[in-house]
Design a protein around this motif. Sequence first.
Motif, PDB file in Angstrom:
ATOM      1  N   ARG A 218      -3.181  29.749  -5.139  1.00 15.06           N
ATOM      2  CA  ARG A 218      -3.034  28.466  -5.837  1.00 15.06           C
ATOM      3  C   ARG A 218      -2.579  28.673  -7.280  1.00 15.06           C
ATOM      4  O   ARG A 218      -1.769  27.892  -7.799  1.00 15.06           O
ATOM      5  CB  ARG A 218      -4.353  27.691  -5.776  1.00 15.06           C
ATOM      6  CG  ARG A 218      -4.658  27.139  -4.377  1.00 15.06           C
ATOM      7  CD  ARG A 218      -6.072  26.584  -4.275  1.00 15.06           C
ATOM      8  NE  ARG A 218      -6.299  25.962  -2.971  1.00 15.06           N
ATOM      9  CZ  ARG A 218      -7.496  25.695  -2.477  1.00 15.06           C
ATOM     10  NH1 ARG A 218      -8.593  25.983  -3.187  1.00 15.06           N
ATOM     11  NH2 ARG A 218      -7.617  25.128  -1.284  1.00 15.06           N
ATOM     12  N   GLN A 223       0.411  25.936  -2.042  1.00 18.90           N
ATOM     13  CA  GLN A 223      -0.542  24.957  -1.520  1.00 18.90           C
ATOM     14  C   GLN A 223      -1.292  25.559  -0.334  1.00 18.90           C
ATOM     15  O   GLN A 223      -0.679  25.983   0.650  1.00 18.90           O
ATOM     16  CB  GLN A 223       0.183  23.682  -1.082  1.00 18.90           C
ATOM     17  CG  GLN A 223       0.835  22.924  -2.234  1.00 18.90           C
ATOM     18  CD  GLN A 223       1.434  21.607  -1.774  1.00 18.90           C
ATOM     19  OE1 GLN A 223       0.902  20.922  -0.893  1.00 18.90           O
ATOM     20  NE2 GLN A 223       2.571  21.242  -2.369  1.00 18.90           N
ATOM     21  N   GLN A 225      -4.707  24.881   2.224  1.00 15.97           N
ATOM     22  CA  GLN A 225      -5.833  24.079   2.702  1.00 15.97           C
ATOM     23  C   GLN A 225      -6.830  25.037   3.337  1.00 15.97           C
ATOM     24  O   GLN A 225      -6.531  25.656   4.365  1.00 15.97           O
ATOM     25  CB  GLN A 225      -5.366  23.027   3.709  1.00 15.97           C
ATOM     26  CG  GLN A 225      -4.513  21.925   3.099  1.00 15.97           C
ATOM     27  CD  GLN A 225      -4.171  20.836   4.092  1.00 15.97           C
ATOM     28  OE1 GLN A 225      -4.320  21.020   5.300  1.00 15.97           O
ATOM     29  NE2 GLN A 225      -3.710  19.706   3.592  1.00 15.97           N
ATOM     30  N   GLU A 236       1.291  26.219   2.906  1.00 19.90           N
ATOM     31  CA  GLU A 236       2.643  25.659   2.897  1.00 19.90           C
ATOM     32  C   GLU A 236       3.608  26.745   2.430  1.00 19.90           C
ATOM     33  O   GLU A 236       3.708  27.040   1.239  1.00 19.90           O
ATOM     34  CB  GLU A 236       2.712  24.446   1.952  1.00 19.90           C
ATOM     35  CG  GLU A 236       1.832  23.280   2.370  1.00 19.90           C
ATOM     36  CD  GLU A 236       2.272  22.678   3.695  1.00 19.90           C
ATOM     37  OE1 GLU A 236       3.502  22.635   3.951  1.00 19.90           O
ATOM     38  OE2 GLU A 236       1.389  22.269   4.477  1.00 19.90           O
TER      39      GLU A 236
END
Length: 451
Positions: A218, A223, A225, A236
């Motif tokens: 990050r 990105q 999750q 991503e």
Amino acid sequence: MTMTVEETWVAPQAGGPLDATVTIPGSKSLSNRYLILASLGSRPVRLTGLLKSRDTDLMIQALEALGVDCRADLDSPTEVTVVPPSGGRFRGGARVDCGLAGTVMRFVPGLAMLADGPTHFYGDQQAYRRPMRPLLDGLTQLGARIEYLGQEGFLPFVLTPPTHLVGREVTIDSSASSQFISGLLLLAARTDGTMTIVHSGQHLPSLPHIAMTVEDLRQAGVQVQANPDRCRWSVEGRGTGGTQLPDQVQVEPDLSNAAPFLGAALIGGGQVSVPNWPDRTTQPGGLLPKYLEIMGAKVNRVRDVQGSATCRVTGGEAIHGLGDFDLSPAGEIVPSIAAILVFADGRSRLHGIGHLRGHETNRLKALVTEITRIGGQARELDDGLAIEPVPVQSMHGAVIETYADHRMATFAAMIGLKIPGIRVRNIGTTAKTMPDFPDMWKRMLAGEGQG
């Protein structure tokens, strides 16, 4: 200090209460993650406070073999500028020496997926017993071809990358090491499309190390999750856009390497301070102060005029056993915790650390063997280690084996603080993360500041 494997190092005893300040070198875990992330970017990154050790040297050599330019500052070797390869494509045909470094053998194969040809991975003989199959199975799901040159599922091997790296769901059993998940997460930043990593096993060790990888990604603009409760992580992918750390990154001190020094305050009495302790960290060693308090230490955080925090640990009148205790979030500091608990007044059952059987050596077996060798009482559990209290006068000196494992070497040094006649075989293995450890240890005992 350079010693051969055959030579033994006489562990010095604590002659009285300690009073020392010890500056700890940069984190190995963060250093090698930042080196990887900087290599995946598109512009140079300057890393400051980088650990200089065998593991980071091996990482830098591996990256350079793949076409990365790592420029060390001549006046300050802990400052390195990383220049990624042009176009984000790594050099094929490389031979990568992993040594005994888990982060090299489990992170660099991901970079080899982005090379323009096959990469040959090899290492120390002892590394050929460290599991690799879960990572390589994951890379195979992404299109890699693996040719094993020895036992299947282990080093050495040749990795041939796919012609195009496309994100997809990858399922592996990472029960043996969190590094398999981290290695795939780092690669996922460069896939085309979303990559989801799923852990299929029952137990997942060292979750804080995965959290460290996620936070570092990050920080590099990726990105992620993260759903650790469901053992799923989605990234991503940015294709050739890769990652981009800030132009300059400061590496935190290695908090796990602080464990032998801060733990010495409990064993030898007195106090030991470690400066530059971060207020917030993803390092598992950040849990150390809490564990030491439970064992009877007094822990203070003191700030200087610049606002930098120092962690100060003062030994108590007694060392307390931990009873039944889950150490799964911080497995890498288990040898230091075990050294302290050898002198505890109560029993300890350390759980959630069965994966330590697959580290540089089988650490659970090694700890039981060496604790027993000095007259202590310990035994392996299915998922951990049991240590029983034994009077100090019932224990005795011995030559302690290190098994080419840096944390077993520092474990032995800690034992030697209280038991006379402890000699350590191959103390030089500490060069893996602390090349200056023997001198740092002696300076701590002499009460010298180490700024």
